[in-house]
Design a protein around this motif. Sequence first.
Motif, PDB file in Angstrom:
ATOM      1  N   ILE A  23       0.847  -1.195   0.000  1.00  0.00           N
ATOM      2  CA  ILE A  23       0.000   0.000   0.000  1.00  0.00           C
ATOM      3  C   ILE A  23       0.881   1.244   0.000  1.00  0.00           C
ATOM      4  CG2 ILE A  23      -1.741   1.296   1.284  1.00  0.00           C
ATOM      5  CD1 ILE A  23      -2.777  -1.428   2.288  1.00  0.00           C
ATOM      6  N   HIS A  24       0.542   2.200  -0.818  1.00  0.00           N
ATOM      7  CA  HIS A  24       1.343   3.409  -0.999  1.00  0.00           C
ATOM      8  C   HIS A  24       0.758   4.589  -0.234  1.00  0.00           C
ATOM      9  CE1 HIS A  24       2.749   1.083  -4.417  1.00  0.00           C
ATOM     10  NE2 HIS A  24       1.517   1.076  -4.903  1.00  0.00           N
ATOM     11  N   ALA A  25       1.599   5.555   0.077  1.00  0.00           N
ATOM     12  CA  ALA A  25       1.135   6.835   0.597  1.00  0.00           C
ATOM     13  C   ALA A  25       1.098   7.855  -0.536  1.00  0.00           C
ATOM     14  CB  ALA A  25       2.046   7.328   1.708  1.00  0.00           C
ATOM     15  N   GLN A  26       1.909   7.610  -1.550  1.00  0.00           N
ATOM     16  CA  GLN A  26       1.944   8.452  -2.746  1.00  0.00           C
ATOM     17  C   GLN A  26       2.508   7.626  -3.883  1.00  0.00           C
ATOM     18  OE1 GLN A  26       4.461  11.741  -1.672  1.00  0.00           O
ATOM     19  NE2 GLN A  26       6.331  10.640  -2.095  1.00  0.00           N
ATOM     20  N   THR A  27       2.303   8.100  -5.096  1.00  0.00           N
ATOM     21  CA  THR A  27       2.804   7.411  -6.282  1.00  0.00           C
ATOM     22  C   THR A  27       3.393   8.448  -7.238  1.00  0.00           C
ATOM     23  OG1 THR A  27       0.698   7.638  -7.459  1.00  0.00           O
ATOM     24  CG2 THR A  27       1.007   5.630  -6.124  1.00  0.00           C
ATOM     25  N   PRO A  28       4.104   8.001  -8.253  1.00  0.00           N
ATOM     26  CA  PRO A  28       4.588   8.963  -9.251  1.00  0.00           C
ATOM     27  C   PRO A  28       3.428   9.761  -9.875  1.00  0.00           C
ATOM     28  CG  PRO A  28       5.766   6.904  -9.491  1.00  0.00           C
ATOM     29  CD  PRO A  28       4.665   6.651  -8.484  1.00  0.00           C
ATOM     30  N   LEU A  29       2.276   9.127 -10.036  1.00  0.00           N
ATOM     31  CA  LEU A  29       1.133   9.849 -10.596  1.00  0.00           C
ATOM     32  C   LEU A  29       0.636  10.925  -9.645  1.00  0.00           C
ATOM     33  CD1 LEU A  29      -0.945  10.327 -12.787  1.00  0.00           C
ATOM     34  CD2 LEU A  29      -2.323   8.479 -11.793  1.00  0.00           C
ATOM     35  N   VAL A  31       2.390  12.507  -7.508  1.00  0.00           N
ATOM     36  CA  VAL A  31       3.414  13.554  -7.554  1.00  0.00           C
ATOM     37  C   VAL A  31       3.187  14.431  -8.788  1.00  0.00           C
ATOM     38  CG1 VAL A  31       5.895  13.999  -7.820  1.00  0.00           C
ATOM     39  CG2 VAL A  31       5.100  12.206  -6.258  1.00  0.00           C
ATOM     40  N   LYS A  32       2.897  13.812  -9.922  1.00  0.00           N
ATOM     41  CA  LYS A  32       2.670  14.547 -11.175  1.00  0.00           C
ATOM     42  C   LYS A  32       1.434  15.452 -11.073  1.00  0.00           C
ATOM     43  CE  LYS A  32       1.726  13.735 -16.057  1.00  0.00           C
ATOM     44  NZ  LYS A  32       1.595  12.728 -17.117  1.00  0.00           N
ATOM     45  N   ILE A  33       0.343  14.914 -10.550  1.00  0.00           N
ATOM     46  CA  ILE A  33      -0.882  15.710 -10.419  1.00  0.00           C
ATOM     47  C   ILE A  33      -0.664  16.852  -9.434  1.00  0.00           C
ATOM     48  CG2 ILE A  33      -3.294  15.679  -9.669  1.00  0.00           C
ATOM     49  CD1 ILE A  33      -3.397  12.739 -10.676  1.00  0.00           C
ATOM     50  N   SER A  34       0.006  16.567  -8.327  1.00  0.00           N
ATOM     51  CA  SER A  34       0.304  17.593  -7.331  1.00  0.00           C
ATOM     52  C   SER A  34       1.092  18.738  -7.951  1.00  0.00           C
ATOM     53  CB  SER A  34       1.083  16.977  -6.175  1.00  0.00           C
ATOM     54  OG  SER A  34       1.558  17.968  -5.300  1.00  0.00           O
ATOM     55  N   ALA A  35       2.121  18.395  -8.704  1.00  0.00           N
ATOM     56  CA  ALA A  35       2.953  19.423  -9.345  1.00  0.00           C
ATOM     57  C   ALA A  35       2.141  20.253 -10.324  1.00  0.00           C
ATOM     58  CB  ALA A  35       4.145  18.770 -10.050  1.00  0.00           C
ATOM     59  N   ASP A  36       1.256  19.602 -11.075  1.00  0.00           N
ATOM     60  CA  ASP A  36       0.430  20.324 -12.041  1.00  0.00           C
ATOM     61  C   ASP A  36      -0.513  21.299 -11.330  1.00  0.00           C
ATOM     62  OD1 ASP A  36      -0.428  20.446 -14.988  1.00  0.00           O
ATOM     63  OD2 ASP A  36      -2.349  20.187 -13.924  1.00  0.00           O
ATOM     64  N   PHE A  44      -1.529  23.362  -0.646  1.00  0.00           N
ATOM     65  CA  PHE A  44      -1.935  22.222   0.185  1.00  0.00           C
ATOM     66  C   PHE A  44      -2.421  21.057  -0.669  1.00  0.00           C
ATOM     67  CE2 PHE A  44      -2.732  26.083   2.710  1.00  0.00           C
ATOM     68  CZ  PHE A  44      -1.738  25.904   3.658  1.00  0.00           C
ATOM     69  N   VAL A  45      -1.721  20.795  -1.746  1.00  0.00           N
ATOM     70  CA  VAL A  45      -2.064  19.680  -2.639  1.00  0.00           C
ATOM     71  C   VAL A  45      -0.818  18.825  -2.882  1.00  0.00           C
ATOM     72  CG1 VAL A  45      -4.040  20.735  -3.797  1.00  0.00           C
ATOM     73  CG2 VAL A  45      -1.745  21.165  -4.664  1.00  0.00           C
ATOM     74  N   GLY A  46      -0.208  18.398  -1.794  1.00  0.00           N
ATOM     75  CA  GLY A  46       0.972  17.547  -1.905  1.00  0.00           C
ATOM     76  C   GLY A  46       0.612  16.171  -2.421  1.00  0.00           C
ATOM     77  N   PRO A  47       1.603  15.361  -2.755  1.00  0.00           N
ATOM     78  CA  PRO A  47       1.376  14.046  -3.338  1.00  0.00           C
ATOM     79  C   PRO A  47       0.576  13.088  -2.455  1.00  0.00           C
ATOM     80  CG  PRO A  47       3.720  14.596  -3.383  1.00  0.00           C
ATOM     81  CD  PRO A  47       3.019  15.704  -2.697  1.00  0.00           C
ATOM     82  N   VAL A  48       0.733  13.180  -1.133  1.00  0.00           N
ATOM     83  CA  VAL A  48      -0.025  12.290  -0.246  1.00  0.00           C
ATOM     84  C   VAL A  48      -1.504  12.684  -0.228  1.00  0.00           C
ATOM     85  CG1 VAL A  48      -0.272  11.476   2.134  1.00  0.00           C
ATOM     86  CG2 VAL A  48       2.010  11.752   1.146  1.00  0.00           C
ATOM     87  N   SER A  52      -4.695  10.412  -1.612  1.00  0.00           N
ATOM     88  CA  SER A  52      -5.930  10.185  -0.851  1.00  0.00           C
ATOM     89  C   SER A  52      -7.143  10.616  -1.666  1.00  0.00           C
ATOM     90  CB  SER A  52      -5.891  10.952   0.471  1.00  0.00           C
ATOM     91  OG  SER A  52      -4.879  10.468   1.291  1.00  0.00           O
ATOM     92  N   PHE A  53      -7.034  11.733  -2.357  1.00  0.00           N
ATOM     93  CA  PHE A  53      -8.109  12.215  -3.228  1.00  0.00           C
ATOM     94  C   PHE A  53      -8.376  11.213  -4.353  1.00  0.00           C
ATOM     95  CE2 PHE A  53      -9.326  14.841  -6.980  1.00  0.00           C
ATOM     96  CZ  PHE A  53     -10.588  15.225  -6.535  1.00  0.00           C
ATOM     97  N   MET A  54      -7.299  10.674  -4.935  1.00  0.00           N
ATOM     98  CA  MET A  54      -7.445   9.678  -6.002  1.00  0.00           C
ATOM     99  C   MET A  54      -8.217   8.455  -5.492  1.00  0.00           C
ATOM    100  SD  MET A  54      -3.565  10.000  -7.530  1.00  0.00           S
ATOM    101  CE  MET A  54      -3.602   8.435  -8.367  1.00  0.00           C
ATOM    102  N   GLN A  55      -7.942   8.051  -4.259  1.00  0.00           N
ATOM    103  CA  GLN A  55      -8.665   6.927  -3.659  1.00  0.00           C
ATOM    104  C   GLN A  55     -10.133   7.290  -3.448  1.00  0.00           C
ATOM    105  OE1 GLN A  55      -6.031   6.743  -0.230  1.00  0.00           O
ATOM    106  NE2 GLN A  55      -5.550   4.616  -0.741  1.00  0.00           N
ATOM    107  N   ALA A  56     -10.371   8.472  -2.907  1.00  0.00           N
ATOM    108  CA  ALA A  56     -11.724   8.892  -2.543  1.00  0.00           C
ATOM    109  C   ALA A  56     -12.653   8.998  -3.750  1.00  0.00           C
ATOM    110  CB  ALA A  56     -11.666  10.231  -1.805  1.00  0.00           C
ATOM    111  N   ILE A  57     -12.119   9.436  -4.884  1.00  0.00           N
ATOM    112  CA  ILE A  57     -12.989   9.620  -6.055  1.00  0.00           C
ATOM    113  C   ILE A  57     -13.017   8.405  -6.976  1.00  0.00           C
ATOM    114  CG2 ILE A  57     -12.726  12.121  -5.997  1.00  0.00           C
ATOM    115  CD1 ILE A  57     -10.894  11.837  -8.484  1.00  0.00           C
ATOM    116  N   GLY A  58     -12.270   7.373  -6.608  1.00  0.00           N
ATOM    117  CA  GLY A  58     -12.287   6.156  -7.415  1.00  0.00           C
ATOM    118  C   GLY A  58     -11.338   6.148  -8.582  1.00  0.00           C
ATOM    119  N   LEU A  59     -10.416   7.086  -8.621  1.00  0.00           N
ATOM    120  CA  LEU A  59      -9.419   7.120  -9.685  1.00  0.00           C
ATOM    121  C   LEU A  59      -8.498   5.911  -9.575  1.00  0.00           C
ATOM    122  CD1 LEU A  59      -8.862   9.448 -11.811  1.00  0.00           C
ATOM    123  CD2 LEU A  59      -6.887   9.979 -10.428  1.00  0.00           C
TER     124      LEU A  59
END
Length: 72
Positions: A23-29, A31-36, A44-48, A52-59
Amino acid sequence: DKYIWQFVNGRQINDHIRIPEEIHAQTPLSVKISADLKQRGFKFVGPVIIYSFMQAIGLINDHEIECIYNPG
């Protein structure tokens, strides 16, 4: 939703977690979305948080394979 789903070409990522250590706390993806988002002026949109947002919305589906809540 078009903005966020473009990062996965409109398809949910299924991680097929077998053991809790995978189980990950963050992924390269995340990190990419956060940077964008930061380039667009968000704060306040760090990779972790993004992961969590990606998990919550079903991404991303990162339920363990044996989990009763794993749809796939």
